[in-house]
Scaffold this active site. Structure first.
Site, PDB file in Angstrom:
ATOM      1  N   SER A  29       0.844  -1.214   0.000  1.00  0.00           N
ATOM      2  CA  SER A  29       0.000   0.000   0.000  1.00  0.00           C
ATOM      3  C   SER A  29       0.877   1.262   0.000  1.00  0.00           C
ATOM      4  CB  SER A  29      -0.931   0.007   1.215  1.00  0.00           C
ATOM      5  OG  SER A  29      -0.170   0.085   2.411  1.00  0.00           O
TER       6      SER A  29
ATOM      7  N   HIS B 186       9.095   3.605   8.964  1.00  0.00           N
ATOM      8  CA  HIS B 186       8.896   2.831  10.202  1.00  0.00           C
ATOM      9  C   HIS B 186       7.736   3.443  10.983  1.00  0.00           C
ATOM     10  CE1 HIS B 186       9.802   0.123  13.425  1.00  0.00           C
ATOM     11  NE2 HIS B 186       9.983   1.105  14.280  1.00  0.00           N
TER      12      HIS B 186
ATOM     13  N   ASP C  51      16.211   0.461  12.353  1.00  0.00           N
ATOM     14  CA  ASP C  51      15.269   1.581  12.591  1.00  0.00           C
ATOM     15  C   ASP C  51      15.887   2.718  13.414  1.00  0.00           C
ATOM     16  OD1 ASP C  51      12.676  -0.879  13.043  1.00  0.00           O
ATOM     17  OD2 ASP C  51      13.305   0.168  11.210  1.00  0.00           O
TER      18      ASP C  51
HETATM   19  C1  GRF Z   1       3.586  -0.797   6.980  1.00  0.00           C
HETATM   20  O1  GRF Z   1       2.755  -0.581   8.102  1.00  0.00           O
HETATM   21  C2  GRF Z   1       5.001  -0.587   7.381  1.00  0.00           C
HETATM   22  O2  GRF Z   1       5.205   0.419   8.333  1.00  0.00           O
HETATM   23  C3  GRF Z   1       5.373  -1.898   7.965  1.00  0.00           C
HETATM   24  O3  GRF Z   1       4.738  -2.855   7.154  1.00  0.00           O
HETATM   25  C4  GRF Z   1       3.622  -2.255   6.569  1.00  0.00           C
HETATM   26  C5  GRF Z   1       3.795  -2.385   5.083  1.00  0.00           C
HETATM   27  O4  GRF Z   1       2.611  -2.120   4.483  1.00  0.00           O
HETATM   28  N1  GRF Z   1       6.808  -2.092   7.967  1.00  0.00           N
HETATM   29  P1  GRF Z   1       2.517  -2.179   2.876  1.00  0.00           P
HETATM   30  O5  GRF Z   1       3.163  -3.456   2.422  1.00  0.00           O
HETATM   31  O6  GRF Z   1       3.238  -0.981   2.344  1.00  0.00           O
HETATM   32  O7  GRF Z   1       1.044  -2.131   2.620  1.00  0.00           O
END
Ligand code: GRF
Length: 283
Positions: free
Chosen positions: A13, A128, A168
């Site tokens: 996403s 993060h 991180d």
């Molecule tokens: C996000 O919440 C990111 O912070 C975490 O994993 C999720 C990834 O979401 N590391 P997407 O794959 O970009 O939808």
């Protein structure tokens, strides 16, 4: 154009937010030229394909195939090979990036990846879902939410940061704070986090791109100044004579050009030479 490679592991996403930004002209000079997924089943691969962006899968489980969990040393060697191969793909691959954006990439990137990127002058940033130094590592959204419910903290948030070996903990580029609300459900907080992420990933990437473009402009200015300086020095009359005497014929024209430059630079010398010519004529 600044080439971007996006690393993903899941739904993508945040990758979608970047693709949409690029489509609407909101990614500046950035162009997403490659998506690499650590999972062959990541929906982000479908998102990339729909946008016409080249994809590849770089899955750790392929490196662990046939190696039982107990064989930790052999798995460690394979993990190192996974990292070195990823560095090779990024630095020497077809779609070499200027910037790598980790958008939901769930694997730790060791110095075996980060050092070759640094040497190749390729930037790398990460999204993060926590504030700097708050909840490094996995399940950050849930841990922040729980600390808020326990009244330990009142703020959660999202950051985009530089990637270093310490997970991180790289320097933040963008920090977006979110209030933690008593009795708010985890689902509700998580939805606010993801909405914030989708804006932060675009804004943070644009900030990183701006830094790259600024560094490139500075480098070009320094090169131009050095070239002008060396031309000016070469144009000095004393240097011009030595240049024409010392250079092979093929470069003499350069020297004469340089001499011409020096004459425009020192009109006094030209007048002296003209006076000498007139004297020879006995006029
Ligand atoms: C996000 O919440 C990111 O912070 C975490 O994993 C999720 C990834 O979401 N590391 P997407 O794959 O970009 O939808």
């Amino acid at each position: 154009m600044t080439n971007i490679t996006v690393l993903i592991s899941g739904s993508g996403s945040n990758l979608q937010a970047l693709l949409d930004a690029q489509k609407t002209g909101n990614l500046g000079q950035g162009t997403i030229t490659q998506v690499i997924s650590s999972s062959a089943t990541a929906y982000g691969l479908t998102r990339a394909a729909k946008a016409g962006v080249p994809t590849r899968v770089h899955a750790l489980k392929e490196y662990y195939k046939g190696i039982p969990k107990e064989e930790t040393e052999k798995r460690k060697q394979q993990r190192d090979k996974f990292n070195r191969d990823l560095a090779e793909i990024l630095v020497h691959g077809l779609n070499r990036p200027d910037l790598v954006v980790c958008a939901g990439w769930m694997l730790i990137l060791s110095p075996a990846v980060l050092e070759p990127l640094e040497q190749a002058n390729i930037g790398i940033i990460n999204l993060h879902p926590a504030l700097p130094g708050a909840f490094d590592g996995t399940h950050a959204i849930e841990r922040a939410w729980q600390a808020g419910q326990d009244g330990i903290i009142s703020k959660g948030g999202v950051m985009i940061h530089r990637v270093i070996a310490a997970v991180d903990q790289g320097a933040p580029i963008l920090v977006c704070e979110l209030d933690l609300k008593k009795d708010e459900s985890l689902e509700s907080y998580e939805a606010r986090v993801h909405d914030t992420e989708h804006a932060a990933i675009v804004k943070g990437t644009r900030l990183a791109l701006a830094e790259i473009e600024k560094a490139e402009k500075t480098e070009k200015t320094e090169k131009t100044e050095k070239a002008l300086e060396s031309k000016k020095v070469a144009g000095n009359p004393g240097n011009a004579a030595s240049t024409s005497q010392d250079q092979p014929a093929s470069q003499a024209s350069d020297a004469s050009d340089t001499r011409e430059d020096s004459r425009t630079v020192s009109q006094g010398d030209v007048l002296l030479e003209l006076a000498a010519e007139v004297a020879k004529l006995g006029v």
